[in-house]
Design an enzyme around this catalytic site. Structure first.
Site, mmCIF file in Angstrom:
data_model
loop_
_atom_site.group_PDB
_atom_site.id
_atom_site.type_symbol
_atom_site.label_atom_id
_atom_site.label_comp_id
_atom_site.label_asym_id
_atom_site.label_seq_id
_atom_site.Cartn_x
_atom_site.Cartn_y
_atom_site.Cartn_z
ATOM 1 N N ASN A 9 40.201 71.608 -92.870
ATOM 2 C CA ASN A 9 38.936 72.118 -92.334
ATOM 3 C C ASN A 9 39.036 71.984 -90.820
ATOM 4 O O ASN A 9 38.880 70.900 -90.278
ATOM 5 C CB ASN A 9 37.768 71.291 -92.902
ATOM 6 N N LYS A 11 37.150 73.118 -88.613
ATOM 7 C CA LYS A 11 35.845 73.047 -87.928
ATOM 8 C C LYS A 11 35.838 74.013 -86.727
ATOM 9 O O LYS A 11 36.489 75.049 -86.783
ATOM 10 C CB LYS A 11 35.527 71.599 -87.541
ATOM 11 N N HIS A 95 29.061 71.853 -96.188
ATOM 12 C CA HIS A 95 29.633 70.700 -95.476
ATOM 13 C C HIS A 95 28.490 69.892 -94.851
ATOM 14 O O HIS A 95 27.496 70.458 -94.404
ATOM 15 C CB HIS A 95 30.608 71.186 -94.399
ATOM 16 N N GLU A 97 28.154 68.614 -92.078
ATOM 17 C CA GLU A 97 27.825 69.012 -90.709
ATOM 18 C C GLU A 97 26.903 70.226 -90.687
ATOM 19 O O GLU A 97 26.243 70.500 -89.689
ATOM 20 C CB GLU A 97 29.122 69.286 -89.920
ATOM 21 N N GLU A 182 32.537 64.037 -99.917
ATOM 22 C CA GLU A 182 32.797 63.571 -98.552
ATOM 23 C C GLU A 182 31.682 62.637 -98.105
ATOM 24 O O GLU A 182 30.624 63.107 -97.673
ATOM 25 C CB GLU A 182 32.861 64.766 -97.585
ATOM 26 N N GLY A 188 35.369 61.941 -89.839
ATOM 27 C CA GLY A 188 35.661 61.924 -88.407
ATOM 28 C C GLY A 188 35.530 60.547 -87.778
ATOM 29 O O GLY A 188 35.559 60.408 -86.563
ATOM 30 N N SER A 228 38.359 61.243 -93.236
ATOM 31 C CA SER A 228 39.456 60.485 -92.608
ATOM 32 C C SER A 228 40.712 60.395 -93.471
ATOM 33 O O SER A 228 41.422 59.388 -93.450
ATOM 34 C CB SER A 228 38.980 59.085 -92.189
HETATM 35 P P1 PGA Z 1 37.904 64.215 -91.212
HETATM 36 O O1 PGA Z 1 36.895 65.397 -91.680
HETATM 37 O O2 PGA Z 1 39.139 64.353 -92.048
HETATM 38 O O3 PGA Z 1 38.123 64.464 -89.752
HETATM 39 O O4 PGA Z 1 37.197 62.923 -91.485
HETATM 40 C C1 PGA Z 1 36.769 65.729 -93.027
HETATM 41 C C2 PGA Z 1 35.779 66.878 -93.173
HETATM 42 O O5 PGA Z 1 34.778 66.891 -92.467
HETATM 43 O O6 PGA Z 1 35.972 67.788 -94.011
#
Ligand code: PGA
Length: 270
Positions: A9, A11, A95, A97, A182, A188, A228
């Site tokens: 992803n 982003k 997601h 976010e 998630e 992140g 992560s």
């Molecule tokens: P990350 O993000 O691996 O940077 O923690 C995962 C995601 O948001 O899909």
């Protein structure tokens, strides 16, 4: 046997030139993924580019969001049909976010409910239905906030999100979905969810799918862990019975970060 999925992803990263370089480097270095499926979730502006760069490879391409209407006066949105017209076959939906369950304030991480884009259980369900009806493969996300985990509500929150995303979806259609668990606090932050705990919650996701659309669909459902994921924790996660792959942010932004994850997914079914 469920086919694992390793999905990046990206982003809001990578203009077209960067997207092309990154996709090409992944394709060149990943080797044979065997039974594993590899997906790159890229910005809408890079869909066509990345589809082109991955054309002769087994890599699938995903959009990171879509709108549930066919077309019309929805400034800034993109439809399932538009995504398909680029050659992409996947879409990430709901997601954290986008759900407005993501708080990132100046002073650092908090659980403040900063609603960036306002996706809700209802809109996530609408988008999922439209994706499936259009022939896109959705990766639908769920996951609890830190405050919900601390209050002992993680299981209930995740189960409610899974029920909501499946609302009104037939067993046959649910079988076309992939679900990503998630935990918001692990995204992140470098703080990975313990593999046993991630497996336990992915098991709750599967059990909820069984309750809503039946055991058969639940047994075949790919449930991914995200938050992560990186080279040094991927094997432990992939070894768990209820984890069928990863949805990966940070570590998917460099080929050398993502390729080991693809190899781990391939090795998990080799
Ligand atoms: P990350 O993000 O691996 O940077 O923690 C995962 C995601 O948001 O899909």
């Amino acid at each position: 046997m469920r086919k694992p999925v390793m999905a990046g992803n990206w982003k809001m990263n990578c203009d077209n030139e960067e997207a092309c370089k990154l996709a090409c480097a992944v394709v060149a270095g990943m080797g044979d993924p065997g039974a594993a499926e590899v997906v790159l979730g890229v910005p809408a502006t890079a869909l066509t580019t990345v589809v082109g760069c991955t054309e002769k490879s087994p890599v699938g391409v995903a959009a990171q969001n879509m709108f549930w209407e066919e077309s019309g006066a929805y400034t800034g949105e993109i439809s399932a049909k538009m995504i398909l017209s680029t050659g992409a076959q996947w879409v990430i939906i709901g997601h954290s976010e986008r759900r407005g369950r993501f708080g990132k304030l100046e002073a650092g991480w908090t659980d403040a409910h900063v609603a960036y884009f306002g996706d809700s259980d209802v809109t996530v369900n609408a988008k999922t239905k439209k994706a499936i009806a259009s022939g896109l493969k959705p990766i639908v996300c769920c996951g609890e906030l830190l405050s919900e985990r601390q209050a002992g509500k993680a299981d209930a929150v995740v189960s409610a999100q899974v029920k909501a995303m499946l609302d009104g979806i037939s067993a046959a259609d649910a079988a076309k979905m992939v679900i990503a668990y998630e935990p918001v606090w692990a995204i992140g932050t470098g703080e990975v969810c313990d593999a046993d705990e991630a497996d336990r919650i992915c098991g709750i996701v599967r059990q909820t799918v069984a309750e809503v659309v039946g055991q058969d669909v639940a047994d075949g459902m790919r449930v991914l862990y995200g938050g992560s994921v990186k080279a040094d924790n991927v094997e432990g996660l992939m070894a768990k019975p209820n984890i069928d792959g990863g949805l990966v942010g940070g570590a998917s932004l460099k080929a050398e970060g993502f390729i080991p994850l693809i190899k781990a997914a391939a090795a998990s079914v080799a």
